[in-house]
Design a protein around this motif. Sequence first.
Motif, PDB file in Angstrom:
ATOM      1  N   TYR A  43       0.863  -1.176   0.082  1.00  0.00           N
ATOM      2  CA  TYR A  43       0.004   0.102  -0.081  1.00  0.00           C
ATOM      3  C   TYR A  43       0.812   1.347   0.098  1.00  0.00           C
ATOM      4  O   TYR A  43       1.294   1.708   1.159  1.00  0.00           O
ATOM      5  CB  TYR A  43      -1.034   0.062   1.087  1.00  0.00           C
ATOM      6  CG  TYR A  43      -1.688  -1.141   1.193  1.00  0.00           C
ATOM      7  CD1 TYR A  43      -2.611  -1.453   0.209  1.00  0.00           C
ATOM      8  CD2 TYR A  43      -1.776  -2.069   2.195  1.00  0.00           C
ATOM      9  CE1 TYR A  43      -3.799  -2.597   0.177  1.00  0.00           C
ATOM     10  CE2 TYR A  43      -2.543  -3.348   2.229  1.00  0.00           C
ATOM     11  CZ  TYR A  43      -3.541  -3.370   1.241  1.00  0.00           C
ATOM     12  OH  TYR A  43      -4.003  -4.686   1.143  1.00  0.00           O
TER      13      TYR A  43
ATOM     14  N   ASN B 260       0.102   4.241   2.197  1.00  0.00           N
ATOM     15  CA  ASN B 260       0.213   4.149   3.416  1.00  0.00           C
ATOM     16  C   ASN B 260       1.636   4.715   3.790  1.00  0.00           C
ATOM     17  O   ASN B 260       1.945   5.307   4.604  1.00  0.00           O
ATOM     18  CB  ASN B 260      -0.174   3.122   3.981  1.00  0.00           C
ATOM     19  CG  ASN B 260      -1.520   2.862   4.221  1.00  0.00           C
ATOM     20  OD1 ASN B 260      -2.241   4.028   4.086  1.00  0.00           O
ATOM     21  ND2 ASN B 260      -2.226   1.770   4.549  1.00  0.00           N
TER      22      ASN B 260
ATOM     23  N   ALA C 240      -3.966   7.243  -3.088  1.00  0.00           N
ATOM     24  CA  ALA C 240      -4.979   6.797  -2.431  1.00  0.00           C
ATOM     25  C   ALA C 240      -6.370   6.830  -3.357  1.00  0.00           C
ATOM     26  O   ALA C 240      -7.079   6.087  -3.423  1.00  0.00           O
ATOM     27  CB  ALA C 240      -5.277   7.838  -1.177  1.00  0.00           C
TER      28      ALA C 240
ATOM     29  N   HIS D 293      -6.153   4.167  -5.607  1.00  0.00           N
ATOM     30  CA  HIS D 293      -6.528   2.742  -5.088  1.00  0.00           C
ATOM     31  C   HIS D 293      -7.973   2.683  -4.830  1.00  0.00           C
ATOM     32  O   HIS D 293      -8.880   1.848  -5.343  1.00  0.00           O
ATOM     33  CB  HIS D 293      -5.760   2.706  -3.638  1.00  0.00           C
ATOM     34  CG  HIS D 293      -6.194   1.362  -3.402  1.00  0.00           C
ATOM     35  ND1 HIS D 293      -5.659  -0.108  -3.726  1.00  0.00           N
ATOM     36  CD2 HIS D 293      -6.811   0.841  -2.060  1.00  0.00           C
ATOM     37  CE1 HIS D 293      -5.992  -0.835  -2.991  1.00  0.00           C
ATOM     38  NE2 HIS D 293      -6.809  -0.550  -2.097  1.00  0.00           N
ATOM     39  N   ILE D 294      -8.460   3.974  -4.472  1.00  0.00           N
ATOM     40  CA  ILE D 294     -10.171   4.052  -4.427  1.00  0.00           C
ATOM     41  C   ILE D 294     -10.815   3.933  -5.688  1.00  0.00           C
ATOM     42  O   ILE D 294     -11.726   3.233  -5.986  1.00  0.00           O
ATOM     43  CB  ILE D 294     -10.701   5.430  -3.791  1.00  0.00           C
ATOM     44  CG1 ILE D 294      -9.842   5.221  -2.247  1.00  0.00           C
ATOM     45  CG2 ILE D 294     -12.015   5.549  -3.716  1.00  0.00           C
ATOM     46  CD1 ILE D 294     -10.210   6.710  -1.680  1.00  0.00           C
TER      47      ILE D 294
ATOM     48  N   GLU E 278     -14.394   7.230   1.128  1.00  0.00           N
ATOM     49  CA  GLU E 278     -14.813   5.784   1.380  1.00  0.00           C
ATOM     50  C   GLU E 278     -16.091   5.585   1.905  1.00  0.00           C
ATOM     51  O   GLU E 278     -16.833   4.606   1.700  1.00  0.00           O
ATOM     52  CB  GLU E 278     -13.610   5.695   2.737  1.00  0.00           C
ATOM     53  CG  GLU E 278     -12.164   5.227   2.326  1.00  0.00           C
ATOM     54  CD  GLU E 278     -11.390   5.046   3.581  1.00  0.00           C
ATOM     55  OE1 GLU E 278     -10.623   4.171   3.517  1.00  0.00           O
ATOM     56  OE2 GLU E 278     -11.491   5.945   4.343  1.00  0.00           O
TER      57      GLU E 278
ATOM     58  N   LEU F 245     -10.064   1.882   2.809  1.00  0.00           N
ATOM     59  CA  LEU F 245      -8.609   1.451   2.633  1.00  0.00           C
ATOM     60  C   LEU F 245      -8.052   0.875   3.865  1.00  0.00           C
ATOM     61  O   LEU F 245      -8.709   1.069   4.931  1.00  0.00           O
ATOM     62  CB  LEU F 245      -7.908   3.120   2.221  1.00  0.00           C
ATOM     63  CG  LEU F 245      -8.372   3.846   1.006  1.00  0.00           C
ATOM     64  CD1 LEU F 245      -7.500   4.992   0.975  1.00  0.00           C
ATOM     65  CD2 LEU F 245      -7.951   2.687  -0.305  1.00  0.00           C
TER      66      LEU F 245
END
Length: 173
Positions: A8, A11, A48, A51-52, A154, A161
């Motif tokens: 990730y 992160n 991020a 990824h979303i 989210e 996540l």
Amino acid sequence: MKHYFAHYGFNQSYGIAKDLAKADENGKTEPTKHLASLVFIAFTYESAINHIGELTFPSWKEHFEKLSPEAKLTLLSDKSGEVLDFGCRPFQSFNTIFKVRNALAHPKVSELEVSEEHLDEPDKWPQPKWKSMAKNLKLTDAIADLDAIILRLENSLGIHLPPRLILAAHVAR
């Protein structure tokens, strides 16, 4: 049997950005460290959001990953029903961070007028707009706004996540 781990990256860059931002809580960080923090915040946002996007759209990598960060956020917001207002927090920070990041990643020559009485006083010379934008953006606010935008996406998209302390995890294929 093969095993797979998901790394990730958002992160990882989030941790770096947050550590750099903590050093700026008193607002006295050197300009270069301040800019480095903003760049890591931009990396984190884009990672991020990607990824979303992958969790939301199966064809994200093929069709949407090459869009600008603003276009990606707009697409995800349209899908989620979130209303974007780049003139207010938390979206104002997003807008500022990417203007600064783009100015650093794609530098342009700019000619700024200096009055004759200030020729020998570089401290009084005008600066490109991105420099004042970066200087005026408090890093702790930028991190808080990043958290707020990701959390809103989210919640509105019904996805989550991994916790920020998880850098990699074993995944099933």
